[in-house]
Scaffold this motif. Sequence first.
Motif, PDB file in Angstrom:
ATOM      1  N   PHE A   1      -2.045   5.793   1.370  1.00 15.67           N
ATOM      2  CA  PHE A   1      -2.253   5.413  -0.039  1.00 15.67           C
ATOM      3  C   PHE A   1      -1.196   4.380  -0.400  1.00 15.67           C
ATOM      4  O   PHE A   1      -0.085   4.717  -0.831  1.00 15.67           O
ATOM      5  CB  PHE A   1      -2.139   6.655  -0.931  1.00 15.67           C
ATOM      6  N   THR A   2      -1.524   3.135  -0.193  1.00 21.58           N
ATOM      7  CA  THR A   2      -0.591   2.038  -0.476  1.00 21.58           C
ATOM      8  C   THR A   2      -1.265   1.040  -1.411  1.00 21.58           C
ATOM      9  O   THR A   2      -2.498   1.010  -1.491  1.00 21.58           O
ATOM     10  CB  THR A   2      -0.176   1.306   0.816  1.00 21.58           C
ATOM     11  N   PRO A   3      -0.489   0.191  -2.088  1.00 22.87           N
ATOM     12  CA  PRO A   3      -1.101  -0.820  -2.953  1.00 22.87           C
ATOM     13  C   PRO A   3      -2.014  -1.785  -2.174  1.00 22.87           C
ATOM     14  O   PRO A   3      -2.967  -2.299  -2.727  1.00 22.87           O
ATOM     15  CB  PRO A   3       0.100  -1.551  -3.544  1.00 22.87           C
ATOM     16  N   GLN A   4      -1.724  -2.004  -0.887  1.00 22.24           N
ATOM     17  CA  GLN A   4      -2.578  -2.904  -0.103  1.00 22.24           C
ATOM     18  C   GLN A   4      -3.926  -2.240   0.196  1.00 22.24           C
ATOM     19  O   GLN A   4      -4.961  -2.898   0.150  1.00 22.24           O
ATOM     20  CB  GLN A   4      -1.898  -3.277   1.226  1.00 22.24           C
ATOM     21  N   ASN A   5      -3.919  -0.963   0.513  1.00 23.90           N
ATOM     22  CA  ASN A   5      -5.167  -0.249   0.834  1.00 23.90           C
ATOM     23  C   ASN A   5      -5.933   0.123  -0.428  1.00 23.90           C
ATOM     24  O   ASN A   5      -7.124  -0.119  -0.519  1.00 23.90           O
ATOM     25  CB  ASN A   5      -4.885   1.021   1.630  1.00 23.90           C
ATOM     26  N   CYS A   6      -5.276   0.777  -1.318  1.00 26.75           N
ATOM     27  CA  CYS A   6      -5.927   1.312  -2.513  1.00 26.75           C
ATOM     28  C   CYS A   6      -5.172   0.934  -3.769  1.00 26.75           C
ATOM     29  O   CYS A   6      -4.467   1.754  -4.369  1.00 26.75           O
ATOM     30  CB  CYS A   6      -6.043   2.840  -2.413  1.00 26.75           C
ATOM     31  N   PRO A   7      -5.291  -0.321  -4.186  1.00 21.05           N
ATOM     32  CA  PRO A   7      -4.625  -0.672  -5.452  1.00 21.05           C
ATOM     33  C   PRO A   7      -5.264   0.116  -6.584  1.00 21.05           C
ATOM     34  O   PRO A   7      -6.470   0.275  -6.639  1.00 21.05           O
ATOM     35  CB  PRO A   7      -4.873  -2.177  -5.598  1.00 21.05           C
ATOM     36  N   VAL A   8      -4.432   0.632  -7.438  1.00 21.43           N
ATOM     37  CA  VAL A   8      -4.948   1.458  -8.549  1.00 21.43           C
ATOM     38  C   VAL A   8      -5.093   0.615  -9.780  1.00 21.43           C
ATOM     39  O   VAL A   8      -4.387  -0.258 -10.066  1.00 21.43           O
ATOM     40  CB  VAL A   8      -4.002   2.654  -8.817  1.00 21.43           C
TER      41      VAL A   8
END
Length: 117
Positions: free
Chosen positions: A110-117
């Motif tokens: 769960f990282t900003p690159q994979n899953c930006p919220v």
Amino acid sequence: MLHPRLLLAPTLVLGLGLAACGQPEPPVAAAPAAQPAAATPPAQPAAAAAPAWQDLNGARASSGEGELQRRGFELSRRQGLTQYWNHAPSRTCLRVVTSNGRYAVTQVPFTPQNCPV
């Protein structure tokens, strides 16, 4: 001759009377005032459990998107036939690759690159 019980009664009354007239018992000390607790940071809420997703491997792509949404996942981004879905309360990120109309689902960090919220 007097009955032994009659001799005992005045002694008992006299003993009780003297006990009542004796020194007063010391007062019971009041409990010390509660000290304020040291400031502690509020407890962090427990992370929500991640919804099940493993059963979506091999699912038809036509129904997979609706099923992910029903389970609380949100589409974060698309990259060709690859989609990234996040479930923010549990910090779960899924990579979904569509091939031949079927889903291949894997969990990724769960990282900003994979899953930006």
